[in-house]
Design a protein around this motif. Structure first.
Motif, short mmCIF file in Angstrom:
data_model
loop_
_atom_site.label_atom_id
_atom_site.label_comp_id
_atom_site.label_asym_id
_atom_site.label_seq_id
_atom_site.Cartn_x
_atom_site.Cartn_y
_atom_site.Cartn_z
N PRO A 1 0.84 -1.19 0.00
CA PRO A 1 0.00 0.00 0.00
C PRO A 1 0.88 1.25 0.00
O PRO A 1 1.88 1.32 0.73
N ALA A 2 0.52 2.23 -0.81
CA ALA A 2 1.33 3.45 -0.92
C ALA A 2 1.56 4.09 0.45
O ALA A 2 2.66 4.57 0.73
N ALA A 3 0.55 4.06 1.29
CA ALA A 3 0.67 4.66 2.61
C ALA A 3 1.66 3.92 3.52
O ALA A 3 2.08 4.45 4.54
N ARG A 4 2.04 2.71 3.15
CA ARG A 4 2.94 1.90 3.98
C ARG A 4 4.37 1.86 3.45
O ARG A 4 5.22 1.16 4.01
N LEU A 5 4.66 2.59 2.37
CA LEU A 5 6.01 2.56 1.80
C LEU A 5 7.07 2.96 2.82
O LEU A 5 8.17 2.42 2.82
N GLY A 6 6.75 3.91 3.69
CA GLY A 6 7.72 4.38 4.68
C GLY A 6 7.82 3.51 5.92
O GLY A 6 8.59 3.83 6.83
N ASP A 7 7.08 2.41 5.96
CA ASP A 7 7.06 1.54 7.14
C ASP A 7 8.08 0.40 7.07
O ASP A 7 7.89 -0.63 7.70
N CYS B 1 11.81 -13.17 -0.04
CA CYS B 1 13.10 -13.38 0.62
C CYS B 1 13.19 -12.76 2.01
O CYS B 1 14.19 -12.95 2.70
N ARG B 2 12.17 -11.99 2.40
CA ARG B 2 12.08 -11.37 3.73
C ARG B 2 13.14 -10.29 3.98
O ARG B 2 13.37 -9.91 5.12
N ARG B 3 13.79 -9.81 2.94
CA ARG B 3 14.78 -8.74 3.10
C ARG B 3 14.11 -7.39 2.84
O ARG B 3 13.06 -7.33 2.21
N PRO B 4 14.70 -6.28 3.28
CA PRO B 4 14.08 -4.96 3.11
C PRO B 4 13.88 -4.60 1.63
O PRO B 4 14.76 -4.85 0.79
N LEU B 5 12.74 -3.97 1.33
CA LEU B 5 12.48 -3.52 -0.04
C LEU B 5 13.20 -2.21 -0.34
O LEU B 5 13.41 -1.86 -1.49
N PHE B 6 13.59 -1.49 0.72
CA PHE B 6 14.31 -0.22 0.54
C PHE B 6 15.47 -0.17 1.52
O PHE B 6 15.32 -0.49 2.69
N GLU B 7 16.63 0.24 1.00
CA GLU B 7 17.82 0.34 1.84
C GLU B 7 18.48 1.71 1.76
O GLU B 7 19.56 1.90 2.31
N PHE C 1 24.85 10.57 -5.89
CA PHE C 1 23.69 9.76 -6.27
C PHE C 1 23.27 8.88 -5.09
O PHE C 1 22.09 8.74 -4.80
N GLU C 2 24.26 8.34 -4.38
CA GLU C 2 23.98 7.53 -3.20
C GLU C 2 23.30 8.37 -2.12
O GLU C 2 22.33 7.92 -1.49
N ALA C 3 23.77 9.59 -1.91
CA ALA C 3 23.15 10.48 -0.93
C ALA C 3 21.72 10.83 -1.34
O ALA C 3 20.82 10.91 -0.49
N ALA C 4 21.48 11.01 -2.63
CA ALA C 4 20.13 11.31 -3.11
C ALA C 4 19.18 10.15 -2.83
O ALA C 4 18.00 10.37 -2.55
N ALA C 5 19.68 8.93 -2.87
CA ALA C 5 18.84 7.76 -2.60
C ALA C 5 18.28 7.78 -1.19
O ALA C 5 17.13 7.38 -0.97
N THR C 6 19.06 8.25 -0.24
CA THR C 6 18.57 8.28 1.14
C THR C 6 17.40 9.24 1.29
O THR C 6 16.55 9.06 2.15
N THR C 7 17.34 10.26 0.44
CA THR C 7 16.25 11.24 0.48
C THR C 7 15.06 10.80 -0.37
O THR C 7 13.91 10.95 0.04
N LEU C 8 15.32 10.25 -1.55
CA LEU C 8 14.23 9.95 -2.49
C LEU C 8 13.50 8.64 -2.23
O LEU C 8 12.31 8.52 -2.56
N GLU C 9 14.20 7.63 -1.68
CA GLU C 9 13.49 6.39 -1.38
C GLU C 9 12.60 6.61 -0.16
O GLU C 9 12.99 7.35 0.73
N PRO C 10 11.43 6.02 -0.10
CA PRO C 10 10.91 4.96 -0.96
C PRO C 10 10.00 5.44 -2.10
O PRO C 10 9.38 4.64 -2.78
N MET C 11 9.93 6.75 -2.33
CA MET C 11 9.04 7.26 -3.37
C MET C 11 9.60 7.08 -4.78
O MET C 11 8.86 7.05 -5.75
#
Length: 145
Positions: free
Chosen positions: A19-25, A32-38, A79-89
């Protein structure tokens, strides 16, 4: 309740419905039970890039680069620093033009680094040249809307 989004696992490439509302959860992959966002970009080969492009509901921000390219190497930490800001959107990925030359040719990547933003499987914006993290984030946010 928001409609679920399809999110491709960065580890096993399984497609997950979140669910879009749960992306930040801190969702995990059902397979595989691993995180979808790192909070970091994924390095993808051509086949995995196509999988993420076709199956994901998230915008895909791609850094086309090469190991011999000085500006590419200089932009990598930005680019790596941008990922910390832009994920999970937004999902950030890196594709080496050396390892995927046919893909680079198909997408008409003429210079590197080149950032391309895809949404719904289609390219919606492109920008060539190295950028600092703040500029990558601002450009991605502006282009993703």
């Amino acid at each position: 309740m928001s409609d679920p989004l399809q999110v491709v696992c960065p580890h096993c490439d399984a497609v997950n419905r979140v669910p879009a509302a749960r992306l930040g959860d801190r969702p995990v992959c059902g397979a595989c039970r691993r995180p979808l966002f790192e909070g970091r970009p994924l390095a993808l080969d051509e086949a995995r890039f196509r999988r993420h492009l076709q199956a994901s509901s998230l915008p895909l921000l791609v850094d086309f680069w090469a190991s011999w390219c000085g500006p590419c190497r200089a932009m990598a930490p930005e680019f790596e620093a941008a990922a910390t800001t832009l994920e999970p959107m937004v999902r950030l990925v890196k594709v080496s033009t050396e390892e995927a030359p046919a893909l680079a040719q198909e997408l008409a990547i003429r210079s590197i680094p080149t950032l391309a933003l895809f949404r719904g499987g289609r390219e919606v914006a492109r920008r060539a040249g190295a950028m600092p993290a703040k500029q990558i984030v601002a450009w991605a946010r502006q282009s993703a809307t």
